[in-house]
Design an enzyme around this catalytic site. Structure first.
Site, short mmCIF file in Angstrom:
data_model
loop_
_atom_site.label_atom_id
_atom_site.label_comp_id
_atom_site.label_asym_id
_atom_site.label_seq_id
_atom_site.Cartn_x
_atom_site.Cartn_y
_atom_site.Cartn_z
N ARG A 265 0.83 -1.19 0.00
CA ARG A 265 0.00 0.00 0.00
C ARG A 265 0.88 1.25 0.00
O ARG A 265 2.03 1.23 0.43
CB ARG A 265 -0.94 0.03 1.19
CG ARG A 265 -0.25 0.16 2.56
CD ARG A 265 -0.23 1.56 3.07
NE ARG A 265 0.56 1.69 4.28
CZ ARG A 265 1.83 2.04 4.30
NH1 ARG A 265 2.46 2.28 3.17
NH2 ARG A 265 2.51 2.15 5.44
N GLU B 270 -0.40 10.34 8.30
CA GLU B 270 0.73 9.58 8.84
C GLU B 270 0.74 9.59 10.35
O GLU B 270 0.60 10.63 10.99
CB GLU B 270 2.04 10.19 8.31
CG GLU B 270 3.01 9.15 7.81
CD GLU B 270 2.43 8.29 6.70
OE1 GLU B 270 2.02 7.15 7.00
OE2 GLU B 270 2.38 8.74 5.56
N ASP C 121 -2.48 -0.38 7.66
CA ASP C 121 -1.92 -1.26 6.64
C ASP C 121 -2.78 -2.49 6.43
O ASP C 121 -3.13 -2.84 5.29
CB ASP C 121 -0.51 -1.68 7.04
CG ASP C 121 0.45 -0.52 7.14
OD1 ASP C 121 0.07 0.60 6.74
OD2 ASP C 121 1.58 -0.72 7.62
N LYS D 7 12.46 -1.78 10.65
CA LYS D 7 11.82 -1.67 11.97
C LYS D 7 12.48 -2.64 12.94
O LYS D 7 11.86 -3.51 13.54
CB LYS D 7 10.32 -1.95 11.86
CG LYS D 7 9.57 -0.84 11.13
CD LYS D 7 8.09 -1.13 11.07
CE LYS D 7 7.36 -0.07 10.28
NZ LYS D 7 5.93 -0.37 10.11
#
Length: 450
Positions: free
Chosen positions: A32, A38, A183, A227
């Site tokens: 996506r 955000e 997401d 991450k």
């Protein structure tokens, strides 16, 4: 060649020793691009992403034991296996089997699984990793779709797409990230040619047609936003500071309104029993958080608890910045970003591309200044994009690297791409050609394929 894969293409890649079953299932799971909104989802505010034709696809088959065997066409991800059992422990941070484990564990809990079947899983992908295009969540959703079939469960009958999205958003916390449900929700509910406006708690979606004469172009900064390690702490600092700010606001508002008032997330200020206006939220923020930066000791004093309790309840291992925690700025970003999402939805409905572009630019500035998730490469890339045809350009995804998304008139696509390649990739980065620049072609949501 199209980025969309087929079951035949996957089957041709299957390692002979990996599958010994004729009953093989297949699914595809898109990535996506978040157009705007955000770090708002876990705060209870809306987002506006699209699903794209960069996707994970997999083949899966049931085994006769309780072992889960994983294989990836990408040689960077070595074959792995683990036991499906009542307690599945995480692998070391960064190991790709953690994303499969997250999906399996969540479904085991949801359906109260007692037999713990094993299965084989083969992954093939055109979705670049660590670029802010949701490769992590796509992998978790891939695992969930495969395991649903292994369990004999049907998507839409035994669990809805919205329910699965919410379940996987919570399940992905197993990996260590503390994000929201954007997401997972768009991956399972997006639609070709549309943006998917998502509201949270509870999750609701609305599909909005995209502009016909403009396209969204994704440009990879080439800076990887893994991450893991220090980047994981930087990513989790956003949610942690927002929840801490909620605690300060809650304590202040209890004195103003009701001692039984509870605020779990910033979105509760806007809805629920309070229904505060935008200006009221800003006013109460200044009263509850009396300085731009607060030290750990000052926060503890305001909450009437110890600094150790503040760490235990909210901050965890997040280090205290030298100037203190910028809680006001974090709230400023979140509530203004929420307004930008709502106005962007209106701009899409009104076919007003220039307003949408302006809101994208404002979003990037807020992400950089108030939420501090941009980096020099993303700032330079958005500036170059605007100079060479984009009417709006912003970072997309968690930040700290990854991609930008730019709104470009169709008539200027070639001009835009040629100049971004020359000015950013070649001149600024010193690369021979563009890396990961593409039109964000939209696609249907995740599905099984024949």
């Amino acid at each position: 060649m199209s980025d969309t894969l087929t079951s035949t293409m996957i089957k041709n890649k299957l390692p002979g020793h990996f599958f010994n079953s004729e009953n093989i299932g297949f699914c595809r799971v898109p990535g996506r691009v978040n157009l705007i909104g955000e770090h708002t989802d876990y705060n209870g505010f809306s987002v506006l992403p699209v699903t794209i034709k960069k996707e994970v696809q997999c083949a899966f088959s049931r085994r006769d034991d309780n072992e889960i065997h994983l294989f990836n066409e990408d040689p960077r991800f070595q074959p792995l296996s683990f036991l499906n059992q009542p307690e599945i422990l995480p692998s070391p941070t960064g190991s790709w089997d953690n994303y499969i484990k997250a999906g399996v564990i969540a479904l085991n809990k949801k359906f109260k699984v007692r037999t713990f079947p094993g299965f084989n899983l083969f992954i093939k992908s055109t979705l670049p990793i660590a670029t802010g295009l949701s490769s992590s969540s796509a992998l978790v959703i891939t695992a969930s779709l495969a395991y649903l079939k292994i369990l004999g469960k049907e998507l839409g009958r035994d669990i809805s797409r919205l329910e699965l999205a919410e379940l996987m958003a919570e399940g992905e916390h197993f990996v260590g990230t503390k994000g929201g449900g954007m997401d997972q929700t768009v991956i399972l509910n997006g639609e070709e040619g549309h943006a998917c406006k998502i509201d949270f708690f509870p999750i609701r979606t609305a599909l909005i047609p995209l502009f016909e004469d403009y396209v969204f172009i994704v440009c990879d900064s080439t800076i990887r936003a893994q991450k893991t390690g220090a980047c994981l702490h930087r990513y989790n600092a956003g949610p942690r500071m927002c929840f801490l700010a909620c605690a300060l606001l809650e304590k202040h508002l209890r004195n103003e309104f009701d001692n039984d008032l509870h605020i779990k997330r910033l979105g509760d200020l806007w809805s629920g029993d309070l229904c505060l206006t935008f200006n009221e939220i800003l006013d109460f923020t200044e009263q509850a958080i009396p300085k731009e930066y607060l030290s750990l000791k000052e926060i503890a004093y305001l909450l009437d608890i110890t600094p150790q309790d503040v760490r235990k309840l909210w901050l965890g291992e997040i280090e205290e910045p030298e100037k203190g925690f910028p809680l006001r700025a974090r709230i400023q970003h979140v509530i203004t970003e929420h307004k930008r999402v709502e106005l962007s939805r209106d701009a899409l409905l009104a076919n007003d591309a220039y307003t949408f572009g302006r809101l994208m630019n404002e979003s990037h500035s807020s992400c950089a200044d108030n939420y501090e998730i941009s980096i020099p490469e993303l700032d330079i890339l958005t500036q170059i994009a605007r100079k060479y045809g984009a009417i709006g350009s912003r970072l997309t995804g968690a930040g700290f690297g990854g991609c930008t998304v730019s709104l470009v008139p169709r008539a200027k696509v070639d001009y835009f791409m040629e100049n971004v390649e020359k000015q950013y990739y070649q001149k600024y980065l010193g690369l021979p050609s563009a890396q990961g620049m593409f039109i964000a072609e939209t696609c249907p949501s995740a599905s099984y394929i024949n």
